[in-house]
Enzyme design. Structure first.
Site, PDB file in Angstrom:
ATOM      1  N   ASP A  47       0.839  -1.202   0.000  1.00  0.00           N
ATOM      2  CA  ASP A  47       0.000   0.000   0.000  1.00  0.00           C
ATOM      3  C   ASP A  47       0.876   1.255   0.000  1.00  0.00           C
ATOM      4  OD1 ASP A  47       0.892  -0.085   2.596  1.00  0.00           O
ATOM      5  OD2 ASP A  47      -1.072   0.122   3.533  1.00  0.00           O
ATOM      6  N   SER A  48       2.196   1.070  -0.002  1.00  0.00           N
ATOM      7  CA  SER A  48       3.108   2.199  -0.236  1.00  0.00           C
ATOM      8  C   SER A  48       2.812   2.829  -1.595  1.00  0.00           C
ATOM      9  CB  SER A  48       4.568   1.736  -0.169  1.00  0.00           C
ATOM     10  OG  SER A  48       4.768   0.603  -0.993  1.00  0.00           O
ATOM     11  N   ASP A  86      -1.092  -6.440  -0.238  1.00  0.00           N
ATOM     12  CA  ASP A  86      -1.172  -5.739   1.051  1.00  0.00           C
ATOM     13  C   ASP A  86      -2.624  -5.392   1.360  1.00  0.00           C
ATOM     14  OD1 ASP A  86       0.246  -4.800   3.184  1.00  0.00           O
ATOM     15  OD2 ASP A  86       1.132  -3.079   2.144  1.00  0.00           O
ATOM     16  N   LYS A 116      -0.859  -9.629   3.183  1.00  0.00           N
ATOM     17  CA  LYS A 116      -0.066  -9.101   4.307  1.00  0.00           C
ATOM     18  C   LYS A 116      -0.932  -8.103   5.068  1.00  0.00           C
ATOM     19  CE  LYS A 116       3.285  -5.742   3.777  1.00  0.00           C
ATOM     20  NZ  LYS A 116       2.846  -4.676   4.695  1.00  0.00           N
ATOM     21  N   GLU A 118      -0.816  -5.411   8.764  1.00  0.00           N
ATOM     22  CA  GLU A 118       0.004  -4.810   9.808  1.00  0.00           C
ATOM     23  C   GLU A 118      -0.579  -5.099  11.188  1.00  0.00           C
ATOM     24  OE1 GLU A 118       0.547  -0.639   9.014  1.00  0.00           O
ATOM     25  OE2 GLU A 118       1.332  -1.013   6.996  1.00  0.00           O
ATOM     26  N   GLU A 185       9.818  -3.789  10.446  1.00  0.00           N
ATOM     27  CA  GLU A 185      10.255  -2.510   9.863  1.00  0.00           C
ATOM     28  C   GLU A 185      10.799  -1.558  10.925  1.00  0.00           C
ATOM     29  OE1 GLU A 185       7.433  -0.751   7.167  1.00  0.00           O
ATOM     30  OE2 GLU A 185       8.559   1.129   7.024  1.00  0.00           O
TER      31      GLU A 185
HETATM   32  O1  KIV Z   1       3.562  -1.137   1.573  1.00  0.00           O
HETATM   33  C1  KIV Z   1       4.756  -1.462   1.532  1.00  0.00           C
HETATM   34  O2  KIV Z   1       5.461  -1.244   0.552  1.00  0.00           O
HETATM   35  C2  KIV Z   1       5.308  -2.130   2.697  1.00  0.00           C
HETATM   36  C3  KIV Z   1       6.796  -2.234   2.785  1.00  0.00           C
HETATM   37  C4  KIV Z   1       7.313  -1.005   3.422  1.00  0.00           C
HETATM   38  C5  KIV Z   1       7.240  -3.457   3.476  1.00  0.00           C
HETATM   39  O3  KIV Z   1       4.584  -2.545   3.565  1.00  0.00           O
END
Ligand code: KIV
Length: 283
Positions: A47-48, A86, A116, A118, A185
């Site tokens: 989600d970056s 994500d 994934k 968090e 992280e």
């Molecule tokens: O969203 C993302 O790119 C991430 C990385 C920072 C691991 O979660």
């Protein structure tokens, strides 16, 4: 790459074999193809993308629809790497039921192999439920960008022994919940090592030092495509942005001074056809 598709079994085995895992982010088809060709193990559609592709200030504004759109494109390019989708903010935070539904959407509609999310201890029941529903989960602890403001900003986590212990607890809770791996992280390198030793599943670090089971970087940071800010833990392997800007400037120059397109970039028409056309359009 046309190698055999990497599975979560391969990822877990890498830790047993002491083989470092290599993970990068990708958000579209060309980057999926390049990651595949580079031979990385895991591609994260993170989600970056909210920041490095969409120009948002953070990841909070990223939606399920954004994620599905980008995951679909990356999956088309990635034949070999394991593709992680994500889960965006608020797609798993309100209820376990909603988390399972949304994890399922990322897999069914996006086509990623695993998801994934968090969170550690607090999200272990959610991870457990998603895994029980048949969807492999990668955890993400330490600095968790979706809740960075609650953690005091984009800062290193686990500074004192109490804070470090709570991250170890998070890692153990994720392993117990059935996560197949986790990202850690922005923690001190010695804590990264402690966590990698505390659990039997692969711990992939981003700003967690060298003694973890693998590394992940945001590709746009690593290649100098996004340089609004560059975290301390990023190594820039190239500077692609100035190369792209120079190419655009050269193109602008050639269009304005009429040297592009040249004949080799143009389609021709025979003199006869041109003459015939001339007659046809005469008034
Ligand atoms: O969203 C993302 O790119 C991430 C990385 C920072 C691991 O979660």
């Amino acid at each position: 790459m046309t190698g055999k598709k990497i599975t979560i079994h391969d990822i877990k085995q890498a830790k047993k074999d002491h083989r470092k895992l290599v993970m990068v982010t990708a958000y579209d088809y060309p980057f999926g193809l390049m990651a595949d060709e580079a031979g990385v193990d895991i591609v994260l559609v993170g989600d970056s993308l909210g920041m490095v592709v969409m120009g948002l200030e953070g990841t909070v504004g990223v939606t399920m629809e954004h994620m599905i759109h980008h995951i679909k494109a990356v999956v088309r390019g990635c034949k070999t790497p394991l593709v992680v989708g994500d889960m965006p903010f608020m797609s798993y935070n309100t209820s376990v039921r909603e988390a399972i539904i949304n994890a399922g959407r990322l897999m069914k509609e996006g086509g990623c192999d695993v998801v994934k999310l968090e969170g550690g201890v607090d999200f272990a029941p959610t991870v457990e439920a998603i895994v029980k529903a048949g969807i492999p989960v990668q955890g993400h602890i330490g600095l968790t960008p979706q809740t960075a403001s609650a953690l005091g900003g984009f800062k290193m986590q686990g500074k004192d022994a109490k804070a470090a212990k709570s991250i170890v607890d998070d890692a153990r809770a994720l392993e117990d919940a059935g996560a197949f791996s986790m990202i850690i992280e922005a923690v001190p390198a010695p804590l990264g090592e402690v966590i990698a030793e505390a659990v039997n599943i692969p711990v992939i670090g981003i700003g967690a030092g060298p003694n973890v089971d693998g590394q992940v970087l945001v590709t746009h940071d690593m290649i100098g495509l996004f340089d609004k800010f560059v975290p301390k833990f990023v190594k820039q392997y190239t500077q692609i942005r100035p190369t792209i800007i120079d190419a655009m400037k050269a193109y602008k120059q050639e269009v304005t001074n009429k040297t592009f397109p040249a004949w080799e970039h143009s389609f021709n028409m025979s003199d006869e056809t041109l003459a015939e056309l001339g007659k046809m359009i005469q008034k």
